[in-house]
Write a protein that holds these residues in place. Structure first.
Motif, short mmCIF file in Angstrom:
data_model
loop_
_atom_site.label_atom_id
_atom_site.label_comp_id
_atom_site.label_asym_id
_atom_site.label_seq_id
_atom_site.Cartn_x
_atom_site.Cartn_y
_atom_site.Cartn_z
N LEU A 154 0.83 -9.12 1.68
CA LEU A 154 0.01 -9.61 2.79
C LEU A 154 0.23 -11.10 3.05
O LEU A 154 0.10 -11.57 4.18
N LEU A 155 0.57 -11.85 2.00
CA LEU A 155 0.65 -13.30 2.13
C LEU A 155 2.08 -13.82 2.26
O LEU A 155 2.29 -14.89 2.83
N ASP A 156 3.03 -13.09 1.74
CA ASP A 156 4.38 -13.65 1.67
C ASP A 156 5.38 -12.51 1.63
O ASP A 156 5.30 -11.64 0.78
N PRO B 155 4.50 -7.14 5.88
CA PRO B 155 3.07 -7.30 5.60
C PRO B 155 2.26 -6.90 6.82
O PRO B 155 2.75 -6.89 7.94
N ARG B 156 1.00 -6.61 6.60
CA ARG B 156 0.15 -6.16 7.70
C ARG B 156 -1.30 -6.50 7.43
O ARG B 156 -1.71 -6.73 6.29
N ARG B 157 -2.08 -6.51 8.50
CA ARG B 157 -3.52 -6.69 8.36
C ARG B 157 -4.14 -5.35 7.96
O ARG B 157 -3.70 -4.29 8.39
N LYS B 158 -5.17 -5.42 7.17
CA LYS B 158 -5.79 -4.20 6.67
C LYS B 158 -6.86 -3.67 7.62
O LYS B 158 -7.44 -2.62 7.38
N ASP B 159 -7.11 -4.39 8.70
CA ASP B 159 -8.17 -3.95 9.61
C ASP B 159 -7.64 -3.09 10.74
O ASP B 159 -8.38 -2.76 11.66
N SER B 160 -6.34 -2.75 10.72
CA SER B 160 -5.77 -1.87 11.74
C SER B 160 -4.68 -1.03 11.12
O SER B 160 -4.16 -1.34 10.05
N THR B 161 -4.28 0.02 11.80
CA THR B 161 -3.28 0.93 11.27
C THR B 161 -1.89 0.32 11.39
O THR B 161 -1.65 -0.55 12.25
N ALA C 29 -0.37 0.67 14.86
CA ALA C 29 -0.87 -0.27 15.86
C ALA C 29 -0.17 -1.62 15.76
O ALA C 29 -0.11 -2.36 16.76
N GLN C 30 0.33 -1.93 14.60
CA GLN C 30 1.03 -3.21 14.41
C GLN C 30 2.54 -3.05 14.54
O GLN C 30 3.29 -4.01 14.32
N GLY C 31 2.98 -1.85 14.89
CA GLY C 31 4.41 -1.61 15.02
C GLY C 31 5.15 -1.58 13.69
O GLY C 31 6.33 -1.93 13.63
N LEU C 32 4.47 -1.16 12.65
CA LEU C 32 5.04 -1.17 11.30
C LEU C 32 5.07 0.24 10.72
O LEU C 32 4.29 1.11 11.14
N GLY C 33 5.94 0.41 9.75
CA GLY C 33 5.94 1.63 8.96
C GLY C 33 5.04 1.48 7.76
O GLY C 33 4.30 0.49 7.62
#
Length: 466
Positions: free
Chosen positions: A9-11, A250-256, A259-263
């Motif tokens: 999440l951070l790096d 990395p991704r935010r945990k408050d969305s899927t 939605a962030q365009g990630l696997g």
């Protein structure tokens, strides 16, 4: 210990193992079902290897390959050099077993049961006990030499040497009785041959598992070079699901992730950090992969924490990765399986029906001689071996030898596992023209079990009569 999710999440800077060719590999601890399976399998192999030779059997070691006496004891059975055809058959069966498991599940043998891999995992455990976890070991490597570093390194190498010595003594103990061997070691009276092989296998284990490690798997083991040609589209291999995992990051945990365009791959690098050969399984099928499934356990632990489905890295076939369905029953696998089953049945039959008495015949160097009765006579040496674990009485005779007479003992008593060489002679009774060479067949029969018998052929040489 740093949380790998927090790292992701951070790096997103890569923090995995450097490739084997670029430097030393530092693995981190992990847990999971495949690690548990590997520990159970390795524990069983260690128990068999280190424990079997301590079992008593009829006043001797249960398993002892006595090279000096040419006797190879395996529990209640004793094998002789004449039985080496069974060893050849067993090696062929093992080869076909390896082919079968390779077609089925790739290099699973390397990851779970190969001695090189098993001892490497043990030596890596010694590193963690003496030098700490991965990050601490990396810092220790970079730190200057001080008392703490010297103490930790010394304790690690002492553990390595003790394990290597125990391994070597156990190996030599299968050829020399282990209890006298240890007594000789303690008293400093170990024989030259035993001492040489003990030191040799101690050094081999110490170097292979302590320093060479993945280099043995990558560059010295022939299996790593030819196993890939045995894979087919349905072979179960450790693989990363790119369709599900990409795009990683990395991704935010408050969305899927969608939605962030990630696997589903959070790029935590944990799969790389646990790999004993230092590869990134996400780069696709690689010859360096030994199929140990460490990356599966590591990835599954992250998927659990992220509340994602397991299996981003898992055992799957190329056909399944392409969207198809894996075929378990296919011609190659069925062919190897059928051949393996037939060979196992044939080996079992040969083992159960092998003659428990052996007869070898050696003709005397002299061509022939004339005895006191004026008969032409040839001299032979009969070597009779009792392969059973009980004393036996055997009868000796000539088979289908009309016109010949056996002179010498026709009855012999042998202790369990005894071998005896008997001089006998055969006289030609008929005083008639005949060939200068004639075939003879000697037979030895167990007097209490006539089905237990053996036969050996030789020739009888006489002057040609006209």
């Amino acid at each position: 210990m740093t949380d790998p999710i927090a790292i992701a999440l951070l790096d997103i800077t890569p923090r995995g193992n450097t490739p084997a060719k670029a430097g030393k590999i530092h693995t981190r601890s992990f847990s999971g079902r495949f690690r548990t399976l590997r520990l159970l399998g390795g524990g069983l192999l260690f128990l068999l290897y280190f424990g079997t030779l301590w079992l008593p059997w009829n006043g001797r070691q249960a398993v002892l390959w006595d090279l000096s006496e040419h006797k190879y004891h395996i529990f209640g059975a004793t094998f002789w050099p004449q039985d080496f055809i069974l060893l050849s058959a067993l090696l062929i069966i093992c080869a076909f077993g390896l082919f079968f498991i390779t077609v089925l599940a790739g290099r699973v043998w390397c990851g779970y049961a190969c001695p090189q891999s098993v001892f490497t995992w043990v030596f890596m455990w010694c590193e963690r006990v003496t030098e700490g976890e991965r990050n601490r070991r990396i810092k220790l490597d970079a730190a200057p030499w001080r008392l703490e570093k010297l103490a930790r390194r010394t304790s690690k190498h002492v553990l390595w040497l003790l394990i290597s010595l125990a391994t070597a003594l156990t190996f030599v103990g299968y050829f020399t009785p282990i209890r006298p061997l240890l007594a000789d070691l303690a008293s400093g009276e170990m024989g030259g041959a035993s001492l040489f092989w003990t030191l040799f296998f101690t050094a081999a284990t110490y170097l292979n598992a302590g320093f060479l490690r993945e280099q043995v798997c990558l560059h010295m083991c022939p299996y790593s070079r030819f196993q890939s040609v045995m894979f087919d589209a349905d072979t179960q291999l450790v693989a990363y699901d790119t369709r599900r995992g990409e795009r990683r990051g990395p991704r935010r945990k408050d969305s899927t992730p969608q939605a962030q365009g990630l696997g589903d791959c959070i790029d935590c690098q944990l799969c790389v950090q646990v790999c004993p050969t230092g590869i990134d399984i996400r780069d696709g099928l690689q010859i360096d992969c030994i199929g140990c499934a460490a990356c599966i356990d590591a990835c599954d632990s992250i998927m659990d924490k992220m509340a994602y489905p397991r299996g981003l890295v898992g055992y799957r076939s190329e056909r399944r990765l392409a969207g198809g369905k894996t075929r378990l029953l296919r011609p190659t696998l069925l062919g190897y399986g059928s051949a393996l089953l037939l060979m196992l049945l044939a080996f079992g039959w040969a083992l159960a029906n092998r003659p428990l008495v052996s007869l070898d015949v050696a003709k005397d160097r002299g061509l022939f001689r004339e005895n006191e009765r004026g008969q032409i006579e040839n001299v032979y040496s009969l070597k009779v071996i009792n392969k059973t674990q009980q004393a036996r009485t055997y009868g000796l005779s000539l088979e289908q030898a009309e016109g010949f007479e056996l002179h010498g003992p026709t009855r012999i008593e042998l202790a369990a596992g005894e071998m005896r060489v008997l001089p006998v002679s055969v006289a030609l009774l008929a005083d008639a023209a005949g060939a200068s060479r004639q075939a003879l067949a000697f037979a030895v029969v167990d007097q209490t079990d006539p089905a237990s018998r053996d036969q050996a052929s030789s020739t009888f040489i006489a002057p040609t009569r006209r």
